[in-house]
Design a protein around this motif. Structure first.
Motif, PDB file in Angstrom:
ATOM      1  N   ASN A  27     -24.684 -34.825   6.773  1.00  0.00           N
ATOM      2  CA  ASN A  27     -23.559 -33.964   6.419  1.00  0.00           C
ATOM      3  C   ASN A  27     -22.913 -34.494   5.151  1.00  0.00           C
ATOM      4  N   ALA A  28     -22.447 -33.588   4.313  1.00  0.00           N
ATOM      5  CA  ALA A  28     -21.956 -33.968   2.989  1.00  0.00           C
ATOM      6  C   ALA A  28     -20.447 -33.971   2.920  1.00  0.00           C
ATOM      7  N   GLU A  29     -19.936 -34.924   2.160  1.00  0.00           N
ATOM      8  CA  GLU A  29     -18.528 -34.956   1.787  1.00  0.00           C
ATOM      9  C   GLU A  29     -18.470 -34.928   0.267  1.00  0.00           C
ATOM     10  N   PRO A  30     -17.633 -34.086  -0.325  1.00  0.00           N
ATOM     11  CA  PRO A  30     -17.558 -34.043  -1.798  1.00  0.00           C
ATOM     12  C   PRO A  30     -17.061 -35.368  -2.356  1.00  0.00           C
ATOM     13  N   ILE A  31     -17.608 -35.767  -3.504  1.00  0.00           N
ATOM     14  CA  ILE A  31     -17.136 -36.970  -4.188  1.00  0.00           C
ATOM     15  C   ILE A  31     -15.865 -36.605  -4.935  1.00  0.00           C
ATOM     16  N   LEU A  32     -14.772 -37.203  -4.541  1.00  0.00           N
ATOM     17  CA  LEU A  32     -13.495 -36.894  -5.164  1.00  0.00           C
ATOM     18  C   LEU A  32     -13.387 -37.611  -6.499  1.00  0.00           C
ATOM     19  N   LYS A  33     -13.114 -36.856  -7.535  1.00  0.00           N
ATOM     20  CA  LYS A  33     -12.975 -37.421  -8.868  1.00  0.00           C
ATOM     21  C   LYS A  33     -11.501 -37.474  -9.250  1.00  0.00           C
ATOM     22  N   ALA A  34     -11.154 -38.504 -10.020  1.00  0.00           N
ATOM     23  CA  ALA A  34      -9.783 -38.609 -10.496  1.00  0.00           C
ATOM     24  C   ALA A  34      -9.468 -37.409 -11.385  1.00  0.00           C
ATOM     25  N   PRO A  35      -8.260 -36.831 -11.258  1.00  0.00           N
ATOM     26  CA  PRO A  35      -7.931 -35.653 -12.069  1.00  0.00           C
ATOM     27  C   PRO A  35      -7.829 -35.960 -13.550  1.00  0.00           C
ATOM     28  N   PHE A  36      -7.639 -37.233 -13.895  1.00  0.00           N
ATOM     29  CA  PHE A  36      -7.545 -37.620 -15.298  1.00  0.00           C
ATOM     30  C   PHE A  36      -8.355 -38.887 -15.530  1.00  0.00           C
ATOM     31  N   GLN A  37      -8.838 -39.034 -16.740  1.00  0.00           N
ATOM     32  CA  GLN A  37      -9.515 -40.247 -17.178  1.00  0.00           C
ATOM     33  C   GLN A  37      -8.742 -40.834 -18.349  1.00  0.00           C
ATOM     34  N   PHE A  38      -8.642 -42.158 -18.381  1.00  0.00           N
ATOM     35  CA  PHE A  38      -7.951 -42.786 -19.506  1.00  0.00           C
ATOM     36  C   PHE A  38      -8.714 -42.500 -20.798  1.00  0.00           C
ATOM     37  N   ASP A  39      -8.021 -42.002 -21.821  1.00  0.00           N
ATOM     38  CA  ASP A  39      -8.677 -41.644 -23.076  1.00  0.00           C
ATOM     39  C   ASP A  39      -8.361 -42.648 -24.185  1.00  0.00           C
ATOM     40  N   HIS A  40      -7.079 -42.795 -24.539  1.00  0.00           N
ATOM     41  CA  HIS A  40      -6.770 -43.753 -25.598  1.00  0.00           C
ATOM     42  C   HIS A  40      -5.323 -44.209 -25.533  1.00  0.00           C
ATOM     43  N   GLN A  41      -5.071 -45.338 -26.194  1.00  0.00           N
ATOM     44  CA  GLN A  41      -3.730 -45.875 -26.377  1.00  0.00           C
ATOM     45  C   GLN A  41      -3.444 -45.858 -27.871  1.00  0.00           C
ATOM     46  N   SER A  42      -2.288 -45.341 -28.264  1.00  0.00           N
ATOM     47  CA  SER A  42      -1.895 -45.328 -29.680  1.00  0.00           C
ATOM     48  C   SER A  42      -0.725 -46.278 -29.905  1.00  0.00           C
ATOM     49  N   LEU A  43      -0.791 -47.018 -30.991  1.00  0.00           N
ATOM     50  CA  LEU A  43       0.282 -47.929 -31.362  1.00  0.00           C
ATOM     51  C   LEU A  43       0.672 -47.682 -32.818  1.00  0.00           C
ATOM     52  N   VAL A  44       1.969 -47.627 -33.077  1.00  0.00           N
ATOM     53  CA  VAL A  44       2.476 -47.528 -34.442  1.00  0.00           C
ATOM     54  C   VAL A  44       2.605 -48.935 -35.001  1.00  0.00           C
ATOM     55  N   VAL A  45       2.029 -49.168 -36.177  1.00  0.00           N
ATOM     56  CA  VAL A  45       2.035 -50.510 -36.767  1.00  0.00           C
ATOM     57  C   VAL A  45       2.463 -50.435 -38.233  1.00  0.00           C
ATOM     58  N   THR A  46       2.987 -51.545 -38.725  1.00  0.00           N
ATOM     59  CA  THR A  46       3.311 -51.648 -40.152  1.00  0.00           C
ATOM     60  C   THR A  46       2.266 -52.480 -40.890  1.00  0.00           C
ATOM     61  N   GLN A  47       1.507 -53.300 -40.152  1.00  0.00           N
ATOM     62  CA  GLN A  47       0.465 -54.152 -40.737  1.00  0.00           C
ATOM     63  C   GLN A  47      -0.898 -53.676 -40.229  1.00  0.00           C
TER      64      GLN A  47
END
Length: 294
Positions: A161-181
Motif C-alpha cells: 500500500n502506498a503513502e504519498p511522499i510529502l514534500k516541503a512546500p518551499f525550498q531554500f533558494d538564496h540569501q542576499s546580503l548588502v555589502v560595501t566591500q
C-alpha cells in the motif's frame, strides 16, 4: 563527418527516449512510499518499505528499500539499493538489488498491462516476484515459483500500500546580503567556505553570486551605504561534518570565532549536543557554523 555526427546525436536521443519509454511501467510507483507486511511460508516475518525514483536522465529507476537487517528480525533499517535499466541489445529491463549483507540479486523485469514481474535466480531455483495492480495505491504482492502463467508454489503473499511522499512546500533558494566591500567580502566567502562563484544572469556590475550547495545561492549586492545593525541573532547558519578541521582553517587564516555567549575562540554546545561557533564576515554579518547532521 557532419552526417555521421548528426546520426550519432540522433541515436543517443532515440536511445534515451527508448529507455525512458520502456521504464514508464514504474511511473505509477514513484513519488510514494510502498509498505507491506506478511509472513513467509516458513513463518518468518516479512516487512518492507520501498521508494522508487527516476534518475536525472530518466534512464534508470532507483529503488531504496527498508527491511529486517538481523537474523532475529528485530532490527528494521536500510536493507537494499536497487537499479532497473533497459537493455536495448536484449530488449529487456534488467535489475540489480544490492543488500546490506553484501549480496547482489540480478534478473529481469517485464510488464503485462499494469502488472510487473521480476524473475531471478535464487540458489538452484528461479523465483518470480509479482506486483499485481489493484489501484493507484495498491498492489497485491506474490513471491514464488511461477511457470507458464501458473503458480506452482507461493512463498509469500501480501499487499503493498502506498503513502504519498510529502514534500516541503518551499525550498531554500538564496540569501542576499548588502555589502560595501564587494570584492573583499566575496573573496571571504569563496576562500573560507569554498563557495563557487557564478555569473549574474544579466551580467550586472555590483553583484557577486555564489553557489553554496545544490541550487542554493548567496547573493552579495554592493551599496555605498549598508546601514544595518549586525546582531548575532540574525545570522546565516552552515553545517559541516568536520567542525574541528574548519576551526583549524580559521586559525590558519587568523579569523577569530566565538561561542554563543561571546567568548573568544570558544565552542558552544546546544542542549541537543550540536556544537556551534560564530564568525563575522568583512561586513560584520554573523555566520554560525555547526555540526548538525542533515
Amino acid at each position: 563527418m557532419k552526417k555521421y555526427g548528426m546520426l550519432c546525436i540522433l541515436c543517443i536521443v532515440l536511445n534515451g527516449y527508448a529507455q525512458q519509454n520502456e521504464l514508464s511501467i514504474f511511473e505509477a510507483l514513484t513519488e510514494k512510499t510502498w509498505k507491506a507486511e506478511g509472513n513467509w511460508g516458513d513463518g518468518s516475518k516479512f516487512k518492507q518499505e520501498i521508494i522508487f525514483t527516476f534518475s536525472l536522465d530518466s534512464t534508470l529507476v532507483i529503488a531504496k528499500s527498508k527491511g529486517y537487517i538481523d537474523k532475529e528480525q528485530t532490527v528494521f533499517g536500510d536493507r537494499n539499493h536497487g537499479i532497473r535499466k533497459y537493455n536495448p541489445n536484449s530488449n529487456t529491463i534488467e535489475f540489480w538489488e544490492f543488500d546490506v549483507f553484501g549480496s547482489v540479486t540480478k534478473g529481469t523485469v517485464k510488464a503485462e498491462g499494469k502488472n510487473i514481474y521480476y524473475t531471478y535466480a535464487y540458489g538452484e531455483s528461479t523465483v518470480t516476484d509479482l506486483w499485481e495492480y489493484v489501484d493507484a495505491n495498491t498492489y497485491n504482492y506474490k513471491v514464488g515459483d511461477y511457470q507458464n502463467g501458473k503458480w506452482n508454489q507461493v512463498y509469500l503473499s501480501t499487499q503493498f500500500n502506498a503513502e504519498p511522499i510529502l514534500k516541503a512546500p518551499f525550498q531554500f533558494d538564496h540569501q542576499s546580503l548588502v555589502v560595501t566591500q564587494l570584492m573583499k567580502t566575496g573573496d571571504f566567502y569563496r576562500d573560507v567556505f569554498g563557495f563557487e562563484e557564478i555569473p549574474h544572469p544579466e551580467g550586472k556590475q555590483g553583484f557577486r553570486w555564489f553557489k553554496m550547495y545544490g541550487n542554493s545561492q548567496l547573493h552579495l549586492i554592493k551599496k555605498e551605504v549598508a546601514d544595518f545593525k549586525k546582531n548575532k541573532s540574525t545570522h546565516l547558519c552552515l553545517a559541516t561534518d568536520d567542525l574541528e578541521s574548519f576551526i583549524e582553517k580559521l586559525m590558519e587564516k587568523e579569523i577569530t570565532f566565538y561561542d554563543w555567549p561571546g567568548n573568544l575562540n570558544s565552542v558552544s554546545s546546544r542542549a541537543d549536543g550540536v556544537k556551534q561557533i560564530y564568525i563575522q564576515d568583512p561586513e560584520g554579518y554573523w555566520i554560525e557554523i555547526n555540526d548538525a547532521k542533515h
